[in-house]
Design a protein around this motif. Structure first.
Motif, PDB file in Angstrom:
ATOM      1  N   ASP A 120      83.492  58.722  59.319  1.00  0.00           N
ATOM      2  CA  ASP A 120      83.028  59.200  57.950  1.00  0.00           C
ATOM      3  C   ASP A 120      84.153  59.174  56.821  1.00  0.00           C
ATOM      4  N   GLU A 121      85.256  59.096  57.305  1.00  0.00           N
ATOM      5  CA  GLU A 121      86.547  59.264  56.194  1.00  0.00           C
ATOM      6  C   GLU A 121      86.498  57.762  55.710  1.00  0.00           C
ATOM      7  N   ALA A 122      86.494  56.872  56.501  1.00  0.00           N
ATOM      8  CA  ALA A 122      86.790  55.502  56.337  1.00  0.00           C
ATOM      9  C   ALA A 122      85.489  55.158  55.459  1.00  0.00           C
ATOM     10  N   ALA A 123      84.244  55.644  55.503  1.00  0.00           N
ATOM     11  CA  ALA A 123      83.258  54.928  54.887  1.00  0.00           C
ATOM     12  C   ALA A 123      83.398  55.629  53.296  1.00  0.00           C
ATOM     13  N   ILE A 124      83.811  57.026  53.254  1.00  0.00           N
ATOM     14  CA  ILE A 124      83.985  57.764  52.137  1.00  0.00           C
ATOM     15  C   ILE A 124      84.972  56.864  51.159  1.00  0.00           C
ATOM     16  N   LEU A 125      86.236  56.619  51.823  1.00  0.00           N
ATOM     17  CA  LEU A 125      87.157  55.847  51.288  1.00  0.00           C
ATOM     18  C   LEU A 125      86.832  54.527  50.756  1.00  0.00           C
ATOM     19  N   PHE A 126      86.122  53.739  51.403  1.00  0.00           N
ATOM     20  CA  PHE A 126      85.431  52.558  51.040  1.00  0.00           C
ATOM     21  C   PHE A 126      84.384  52.595  49.836  1.00  0.00           C
ATOM     22  N   ALA A 127      83.795  53.717  49.558  1.00  0.00           N
ATOM     23  CA  ALA A 127      82.764  53.984  48.493  1.00  0.00           C
ATOM     24  C   ALA A 127      83.764  54.236  47.419  1.00  0.00           C
ATOM     25  N   ASN A 128      84.832  55.122  47.548  1.00  0.00           N
ATOM     26  CA  ASN A 128      85.686  55.471  46.507  1.00  0.00           C
ATOM     27  C   ASN A 128      86.469  54.377  46.111  1.00  0.00           C
ATOM     28  N   VAL A 129      86.926  53.430  46.890  1.00  0.00           N
ATOM     29  CA  VAL A 129      87.569  52.273  46.323  1.00  0.00           C
ATOM     30  C   VAL A 129      86.576  51.298  45.765  1.00  0.00           C
ATOM     31  N   LEU A 130      85.526  51.118  46.211  1.00  0.00           N
ATOM     32  CA  LEU A 130      84.547  50.185  45.802  1.00  0.00           C
ATOM     33  C   LEU A 130      84.332  50.551  44.181  1.00  0.00           C
ATOM     34  N   HIS A 131      84.350  51.879  43.827  1.00  0.00           N
ATOM     35  CA  HIS A 131      83.910  52.224  42.590  1.00  0.00           C
ATOM     36  C   HIS A 131      85.140  52.842  41.958  1.00  0.00           C
ATOM     37  N   TRP A 132      86.498  52.738  42.312  1.00  0.00           N
ATOM     38  CA  TRP A 132      87.536  53.196  41.953  1.00  0.00           C
ATOM     39  C   TRP A 132      87.399  54.482  41.172  1.00  0.00           C
ATOM     40  N   GLN A 133      86.818  55.376  42.424  1.00  0.00           N
ATOM     41  CA  GLN A 133      86.954  56.847  41.947  1.00  0.00           C
ATOM     42  C   GLN A 133      88.079  57.616  42.070  1.00  0.00           C
ATOM     43  N   ILE A 134      89.096  57.537  40.974  1.00  0.00           N
ATOM     44  CA  ILE A 134      90.558  57.941  41.086  1.00  0.00           C
ATOM     45  C   ILE A 134      90.621  59.613  41.544  1.00  0.00           C
ATOM     46  N   GLY A 135      89.706  60.127  40.872  1.00  0.00           N
ATOM     47  CA  GLY A 135      89.794  61.776  41.082  1.00  0.00           C
ATOM     48  C   GLY A 135      89.264  61.875  42.533  1.00  0.00           C
ATOM     49  N   TYR A 136      88.331  61.230  43.092  1.00  0.00           N
ATOM     50  CA  TYR A 136      87.937  61.437  44.753  1.00  0.00           C
ATOM     51  C   TYR A 136      89.029  61.073  45.444  1.00  0.00           C
ATOM     52  N   LEU A 137      89.695  59.696  44.964  1.00  0.00           N
ATOM     53  CA  LEU A 137      90.817  59.375  45.944  1.00  0.00           C
ATOM     54  C   LEU A 137      92.211  60.292  45.984  1.00  0.00           C
ATOM     55  N   ARG A 138      92.171  60.859  44.801  1.00  0.00           N
ATOM     56  CA  ARG A 138      93.299  61.786  44.801  1.00  0.00           C
ATOM     57  C   ARG A 138      93.026  63.014  45.756  1.00  0.00           C
ATOM     58  N   ARG A 139      91.748  63.453  45.818  1.00  0.00           N
ATOM     59  CA  ARG A 139      91.621  64.530  46.592  1.00  0.00           C
ATOM     60  C   ARG A 139      91.441  64.310  47.898  1.00  0.00           C
ATOM     61  N   GLN A 140      90.923  63.141  48.298  1.00  0.00           N
ATOM     62  CA  GLN A 140      90.518  62.546  49.808  1.00  0.00           C
ATOM     63  C   GLN A 140      91.841  62.694  50.671  1.00  0.00           C
ATOM     64  N   GLY A 141      91.562  63.447  51.758  1.00  0.00           N
ATOM     65  CA  GLY A 141      92.700  63.530  52.680  1.00  0.00           C
ATOM     66  C   GLY A 141      92.343  64.590  53.819  1.00  0.00           C
ATOM     67  N   PRO A 142      93.190  64.634  54.849  1.00  0.00           N
ATOM     68  CA  PRO A 142      92.743  65.747  55.925  1.00  0.00           C
ATOM     69  C   PRO A 142      92.944  66.946  55.618  1.00  0.00           C
ATOM     70  N   VAL A 143      93.540  67.330  54.346  1.00  0.00           N
ATOM     71  CA  VAL A 143      93.733  68.885  54.048  1.00  0.00           C
ATOM     72  C   VAL A 143      93.598  68.975  52.405  1.00  0.00           C
ATOM     73  N   LEU A 144      92.789  69.930  52.146  1.00  0.00           N
ATOM     74  CA  LEU A 144      92.354  70.238  50.690  1.00  0.00           C
ATOM     75  C   LEU A 144      93.160  71.480  50.574  1.00  0.00           C
ATOM     76  N   PRO A 145      94.531  71.913  49.736  1.00  0.00           N
ATOM     77  CA  PRO A 145      95.063  73.123  49.826  1.00  0.00           C
ATOM     78  C   PRO A 145      94.357  73.986  49.049  1.00  0.00           C
ATOM     79  N   ALA A 146      94.200  75.281  49.368  1.00  0.00           N
ATOM     80  CA  ALA A 146      93.806  76.340  48.588  1.00  0.00           C
ATOM     81  C   ALA A 146      94.584  76.606  47.429  1.00  0.00           C
TER      82      ALA A 146
END
Ligand code: SF4
Ligand SMILES: [Zn+2]
Ligand SMILES: [Zn+2]
Lengths: 62, 304
Positions: B167-193
């Motif tokens: 799932d994460e690799a596919a999301i990363l792939f899509a985010n990189v294909l479209h250079w979704q910088i905002g999404y890339l910044r937030r993508q990770g194992p933890v999204l802090p509160a």
């Protein structure tokens, strides 16, 4: 042996390894798990003519 | 192939780890590696209260099972979207989730029915919003909102989802294909509160291949819903997964490196110029949840 994957069934008369069988049905080993008699088997395992084999897809969408 | 630990016949061979394990030692390995990921990414502590988003599928049920095996306080949340086109998908996935929970007597399962609470199923909402072709983005808004709402209302500070490496690799792939910088910044194992009214979001399975979580439920005999949500048919994420799987076949470990090296690069400063995981938040005047919107949040706008 009888192989089922999704809605399809294949029959093979000769002994094949799991890897060879997956090649025959054109499926990448990374995208499935193979179950024989309720047990998972690795790619090098020999499947015998009478075996019932279930190929389980593991790649999900959504 | 033989189990590396005990020499018994192996049930899985993980080429990317050069590791094969038997039916007894593979589940142990999954539990240990989950614990390792929880520590490595500082996901949560023993005293945290965890709400696991469960769909009845293999990943979320495996995650719930593993967190309980590790002794965490982990309850489940099932969101019933009323997806009953294609023969009762929501009904069956809910039943599967309930059956699992009944085998774990010390746990609680929260069930939220979107049609009952908000008066419309996902399909009806998609029709009204003229998004019948792809209701997934609406579905995402609903699930995120409801997960956070229940976590806050019921006193959970951590929200765990069953996202796996595929799932994460596919999301990363899509985010990189479209250079979704905002999404890339937030993508990770933890999204802090970072903000009032938000639970911390974690993905303890982000380093497991989908094949490994599937093997875990099969070996443990956990009954899961194999069929897909009918709206998943033709999803771009599946196409991306297939592409990555072909690359993985040619070169084992591709997906793991793609994802893990992205996380490492981010830690070393990639994307860090405005490195804030979440933008400025206001309070939605209707539901009170944090939102980036000027007025009502995206969720509340769905029903107005
Ligand atoms: S496939 Fe789309 S509509 Fe179905 S559960 Fe997943 S996100 Fe929601
Ligand atoms: Zn072993
Ligand atoms: Zn709102």
């Amino acid at each position: 042996m009888e192989v089922t994957y999704r809605d399809r069934t294949w029959t093979f008369d000769e002994a094949l390894t799991v890897e060879q069988m997956l090649k025959r049905i054109d499926v990448l080993p990374e995208s499935v798990l193979v179950v024989r008699d309720g047990t998972l088997v690795t790619e090098d395992q020999k499947l015998k003519p009478g075996d019932r084999v279930k190929v389980v897809g593991v790649i999900s969408g959504g | 192939m033989r189990c590396r630990t005990c020499g018994a016949p192996a049930i899985i061979n993980m080429r990317h780890h050069k590791l094969s394990l038997c039916a007894a030692h593979f589940p142990d390995w999954v539990v240990k590696h989950t614990a390792k990921a929880i520590r490595k990414y500082r996901m949560f502590k023993p005293e945290d209260r965890i709400l696991v988003a469960v769909s009845g599928g293999k990943d979320s049920l495996a995650l719930w099972d593993v967190l309980l095996a590790l002794g965490y306080h982990a309850d489940g949340l099932y969101i019933d979207l009323g997806i009953d086109v294609g023969g009762g998908y929501s009904t069956r996935s809910r039943e599967t989730t309930i059956t699992f929970q009944e085998s774990q007597p010390r746990t609680k399962l929260h069930i939220i029915s979107i049609p009952n609470v908000y008066g419309e199923s996902l399909a009806a909402l998609a029709k009204r919003k003229r998004r019948t072709d792809r209701p997934c983005s609406l579905c995402g808004v609903i699930k995120r909102h409801e997960m956070n709402r229940i976590a806050m209302a019921e006193g959970y500070n951590v929200l765990a989802t069953g996202h796996n490496l595929d799932d994460e690799a596919a999301i990363l792939f899509a985010n990189v294909l479209h250079w979704q910088i905002g999404y890339l910044r937030r993508q990770g194992p933890v999204l802090p509160a970072d903000g009032e009214g938000l639970a911390r979001k974690v993905k303890p399975f982000c380093r497991f291949y989908e094949r490994e979580t599937a093997a875990y439920v099969l070996v443990k005999g956990i009954d899961y819903i194999y069929e897909e949500c009918p709206f998943a048919v033709g999803a771009t994420s599946i196409r991306h997964k297939e592409t990555l799987t072909r690359m993985e076949h040619a070169s084992p470990g591709t997906k793991l490196q793609f994802y893990v090296n992205f996380l490492r690069a981010k830690k070393e400063g990639l994307l860090s110029s405005h490195d804030r995981a979440r933008p400025d938040l206001r309070m939605c005047p209707q539901c009170g949840q944090p939102t980036t919107a000027e007025t009502l949040c995206r969720f509340c706008r769905l029903w107005n």
